[in-house]
Design a protein around this motif. Structure first.
Motif, PDB file in Angstrom:
ATOM      1  N   SER A   1      20.112 -13.175 -18.053  1.00 19.69           N
ATOM      2  CA  SER A   1      19.397 -13.757 -16.918  1.00 19.69           C
ATOM      3  C   SER A   1      20.340 -14.692 -16.181  1.00 19.69           C
ATOM      4  CB  SER A   1      18.171 -14.535 -17.408  1.00 19.69           C
ATOM      5  OG  SER A   1      18.571 -15.676 -18.153  1.00 19.69           O
ATOM      6  N   LEU A   2      20.050 -14.942 -14.913  1.00 19.67           N
ATOM      7  CA  LEU A   2      20.886 -15.852 -14.131  1.00 19.67           C
ATOM      8  C   LEU A   2      20.774 -17.266 -14.684  1.00 19.67           C
ATOM      9  CD1 LEU A   2      22.827 -16.288 -11.834  1.00 19.67           C
ATOM     10  CD2 LEU A   2      20.888 -16.392 -10.256  1.00 19.67           C
ATOM     11  N   GLU A   3      19.588 -17.646 -15.184  1.00 20.56           N
ATOM     12  CA  GLU A   3      19.424 -18.966 -15.783  1.00 20.56           C
ATOM     13  C   GLU A   3      20.408 -19.168 -16.928  1.00 20.56           C
ATOM     14  OE1 GLU A   3      15.149 -17.871 -14.482  1.00 20.56           O
ATOM     15  OE2 GLU A   3      17.001 -16.863 -15.033  1.00 20.56           O
ATOM     16  N   LYS A   4      20.536 -18.141 -17.769  1.00 22.88           N
ATOM     17  CA  LYS A   4      21.440 -18.231 -18.918  1.00 22.88           C
ATOM     18  C   LYS A   4      22.891 -18.267 -18.456  1.00 22.88           C
ATOM     19  CE  LYS A   4      21.107 -16.562 -23.659  1.00 22.88           C
ATOM     20  NZ  LYS A   4      20.207 -17.641 -24.073  1.00 22.88           N
ATOM     21  N   ALA A   5      23.221 -17.475 -17.439  1.00 21.81           N
ATOM     22  CA  ALA A   5      24.595 -17.457 -16.916  1.00 21.81           C
ATOM     23  C   ALA A   5      24.971 -18.801 -16.319  1.00 21.81           C
ATOM     24  CB  ALA A   5      24.733 -16.351 -15.881  1.00 21.81           C
ATOM     25  N   MET A   6      24.024 -19.472 -15.672  1.00 19.62           N
ATOM     26  CA  MET A   6      24.294 -20.760 -15.040  1.00 19.62           C
ATOM     27  C   MET A   6      24.551 -21.866 -16.058  1.00 19.62           C
ATOM     28  SD  MET A   6      21.420 -20.519 -12.006  1.00 19.62           S
ATOM     29  CE  MET A   6      21.815 -22.044 -11.156  1.00 19.62           C
TER      30      MET A   6
ATOM     31  N   LEU B   1      23.253 -35.445 -29.383  1.00 21.08           N
ATOM     32  CA  LEU B   1      23.981 -34.578 -28.473  1.00 21.08           C
ATOM     33  C   LEU B   1      23.037 -34.347 -27.300  1.00 21.08           C
ATOM     34  CD1 LEU B   1      26.466 -32.773 -27.902  1.00 21.08           C
ATOM     35  CD2 LEU B   1      25.203 -30.889 -28.982  1.00 21.08           C
ATOM     36  N   CYS B   2      23.500 -34.632 -26.074  1.00 20.23           N
ATOM     37  CA  CYS B   2      22.576 -34.560 -24.949  1.00 20.23           C
ATOM     38  C   CYS B   2      23.188 -33.836 -23.760  1.00 20.23           C
ATOM     39  CB  CYS B   2      22.123 -35.962 -24.543  1.00 20.23           C
ATOM     40  SG  CYS B   2      23.429 -37.009 -23.888  1.00 20.23           S
ATOM     41  N   THR B   3      22.311 -33.408 -22.871  1.00 19.85           N
ATOM     42  CA  THR B   3      22.707 -32.765 -21.626  1.00 19.85           C
ATOM     43  C   THR B   3      21.613 -33.002 -20.598  1.00 19.85           C
ATOM     44  OG1 THR B   3      23.492 -30.689 -20.634  1.00 19.85           O
ATOM     45  CG2 THR B   3      21.654 -30.528 -22.173  1.00 19.85           C
ATOM     46  N   LYS B   4      21.996 -33.095 -19.323  1.00 24.59           N
ATOM     47  CA  LYS B   4      21.028 -33.309 -18.249  1.00 24.59           C
ATOM     48  C   LYS B   4      21.002 -32.089 -17.341  1.00 24.59           C
ATOM     49  CE  LYS B   4      20.704 -37.345 -16.225  1.00 24.59           C
ATOM     50  NZ  LYS B   4      21.003 -38.511 -15.324  1.00 24.59           N
ATOM     51  N   VAL B   5      19.805 -31.580 -17.061  1.00 24.87           N
ATOM     52  CA  VAL B   5      19.658 -30.383 -16.235  1.00 24.87           C
ATOM     53  C   VAL B   5      18.542 -30.576 -15.224  1.00 24.87           C
ATOM     54  CG1 VAL B   5      20.558 -28.765 -17.951  1.00 24.87           C
ATOM     55  CG2 VAL B   5      18.126 -29.341 -17.966  1.00 24.87           C
ATOM     56  N   ARG B   6      18.619 -29.811 -14.142  1.00 28.29           N
ATOM     57  CA  ARG B   6      17.527 -29.736 -13.173  1.00 28.29           C
ATOM     58  C   ARG B   6      16.946 -28.334 -13.277  1.00 28.29           C
ATOM     59  NH1 ARG B   6      15.263 -32.330  -8.935  1.00 28.29           N
ATOM     60  NH2 ARG B   6      16.650 -34.097  -9.257  1.00 28.29           N
TER      61      ARG B   6
ATOM     62  N   ALA C   1      14.469 -21.400 -17.515  1.00 27.90           N
ATOM     63  CA  ALA C   1      15.614 -22.304 -17.410  1.00 27.90           C
ATOM     64  C   ALA C   1      15.588 -23.340 -18.530  1.00 27.90           C
ATOM     65  CB  ALA C   1      15.613 -23.001 -16.056  1.00 27.90           C
ATOM     66  N   TYR C   2      14.403 -23.832 -18.867  1.00 32.84           N
ATOM     67  CA  TYR C   2      14.242 -24.803 -19.952  1.00 32.84           C
ATOM     68  C   TYR C   2      14.714 -24.211 -21.277  1.00 32.84           C
ATOM     69  CZ  TYR C   2      11.651 -27.834 -23.240  1.00 32.84           C
ATOM     70  OH  TYR C   2      11.286 -28.663 -24.269  1.00 32.84           O
ATOM     71  N   ALA C   3      14.284 -22.977 -21.566  1.00 29.99           N
ATOM     72  CA  ALA C   3      14.683 -22.318 -22.810  1.00 29.99           C
ATOM     73  C   ALA C   3      16.181 -22.051 -22.826  1.00 29.99           C
ATOM     74  CB  ALA C   3      13.908 -21.008 -22.973  1.00 29.99           C
ATOM     75  N   ALA C   4      16.744 -21.649 -21.690  1.00 26.94           N
ATOM     76  CA  ALA C   4      18.184 -21.388 -21.610  1.00 26.94           C
ATOM     77  C   ALA C   4      18.974 -22.658 -21.854  1.00 26.94           C
ATOM     78  CB  ALA C   4      18.532 -20.795 -20.246  1.00 26.94           C
ATOM     79  N   ALA C   5      18.495 -23.789 -21.331  1.00 31.22           N
ATOM     80  CA  ALA C   5      19.181 -25.066 -21.518  1.00 31.22           C
ATOM     81  C   ALA C   5      19.189 -25.472 -22.988  1.00 31.22           C
ATOM     82  CB  ALA C   5      18.517 -26.144 -20.669  1.00 31.22           C
ATOM     83  N   TRP C   6      18.045 -25.308 -23.663  1.00 27.71           N
ATOM     84  CA  TRP C   6      17.991 -25.641 -25.084  1.00 27.71           C
ATOM     85  C   TRP C   6      18.901 -24.716 -25.898  1.00 27.71           C
ATOM     86  CZ3 TRP C   6      17.111 -29.761 -27.603  1.00 27.71           C
ATOM     87  CH2 TRP C   6      16.165 -30.703 -27.177  1.00 27.71           C
TER      88      TRP C   6
END
Length: 301
Positions: A151-156, A238-243, A249-254
């Motif tokens: 998915s594009l979300e995962k690629a990003m 361990l942290c990261t900030k996303v929009r 997108a939430y699942a891809a970020a995690w």
């Protein structure tokens, strides 16, 4: 982490960012209509009319930009919400179907089988991370399609920035809830939070990520110790900030955060609680949200 560090994981923004202003305006309006009104009896001809473009031209240009027809895009928006509801809520399948724009539970069942190869009961049994491999497959199919098998979300997520931080003891006023989902977080947060506070927090045990329906979570805001009903001890994260603007997108970020944990040979601290800080909730618009994910880790001396 500062605001400029937030990685944008919103596919629509990337896909239309370089378009001419008048086309960008049309597609922003079209996608917002489909995202915000997917439960209505919409069709892409109506959306084309609202965006001041002929239906045939709209169909062609939309598919050129997004890699899928407006019909498939709208169906994917409806399916995404239906899948989240099936996974995180105990509502009847018929109610979920009607709330997400399907004419009946049979129509939803047909769409789930055709697009995901699954039944409503199979999605409910997956219960998010109880079957991580199945959930990943669902998120890939519901994400913005690309030419590759992802998915594009995962690629990003390749642009995400990670940081190992040490936080002191913190204090929060929270409300304990069941069923960890975004709509409930917003609803409860606005009920309990003073109007001069714009940031929110969601706190939960690792088990709640594995079984979000049955495990509790806490939603609230940071406050002085004397006003708090929940405190977190000093911990490493361990942290990261996303929009983000969607569960995909939430699942891809995690997933990206967990992958970075493995790559850095860090050990998760399962005794500590997971935390999400949500920024500027009172400015929440167009389903977008800036969130910092905090994964507790053990740091070797």
């Amino acid at each position: 982490m500062t605001k400029k560090d937030a990685t944008v994981l919103i596919p629509e923004s990337q896909l239309i960012d370089d378009l001419a202003p008048h086309w960008k305006k049309r597609f922003v309006k079209a996608t917002q209509i489909m995202q915000d009104r997917f439960s209505e009896n919409l069709n892409w001809n109506d959306i084309a009319d609202e965006c001041a473009i002929s239906p045939s031209h709209f169909h062609y240009m939309f598919k050129l930009v997004f890699g899928e027809s407006p019909v498939k895009y709208l169906r994917r928006m409806r399916l995404k919400q239906a899948v989240y509801s099936l996974s995180l809520e105990k509502k009847a399948v018929t109610d979920i179907a009607l709330e997400t724009g399907f004419s009946s539970s049979q129509a939803l069942a047909k769409a789930l089988k055709r697009d995901l190869g699954l039944s409503a009961s199979e999605i409910r049994r997956s219960n998010q991370l109880k079957d991580a491999e199945l959930w990943d497959q669902i998120m890939l199919k519901l994400g913005q399609p690309t030419e590759n098998e992802t998915s594009l979300e995962k690629a990003m997520c390749k642009d995400m920035q990670f940081e190992l931080v040490s936080l002191p003891e913190r204090h929060y006023f929270t409300s304990k809830q069941q069923g960890h989902n975004l709509e409930k977080i917003f609803e409860i947060w606005f009920q309990i939070t003073p109007k001069d506070i714009s940031h929110g927090v969601s706190i939960y045990q690792w088990d709640a990520a594995i079984s979000p329906v049955s495990q509790p979570f806490y939603v609230g805001y940071e406050c002085p110790a004397h006003s708090a009903n929940k405190s977190l001890p000093a911990s490493h994260y361990l942290c990261t900030k996303v929009r983000i603007d969607s569960g995909t997108a939430y699942a891809a970020a995690w997933d990206a955060l967990y992958s970075h944990l493995l790559e850095q040979d860090l050990e998760a601290d399962y005794e500590a609680e997971v935390m999400e800080l949500m920024s500027n909730l009172r400015d929440y618009e167009s389903r977008e949200m800036e969130v910092t994910l905090y994964l507790p880790v053990k740091v070797k001396d």
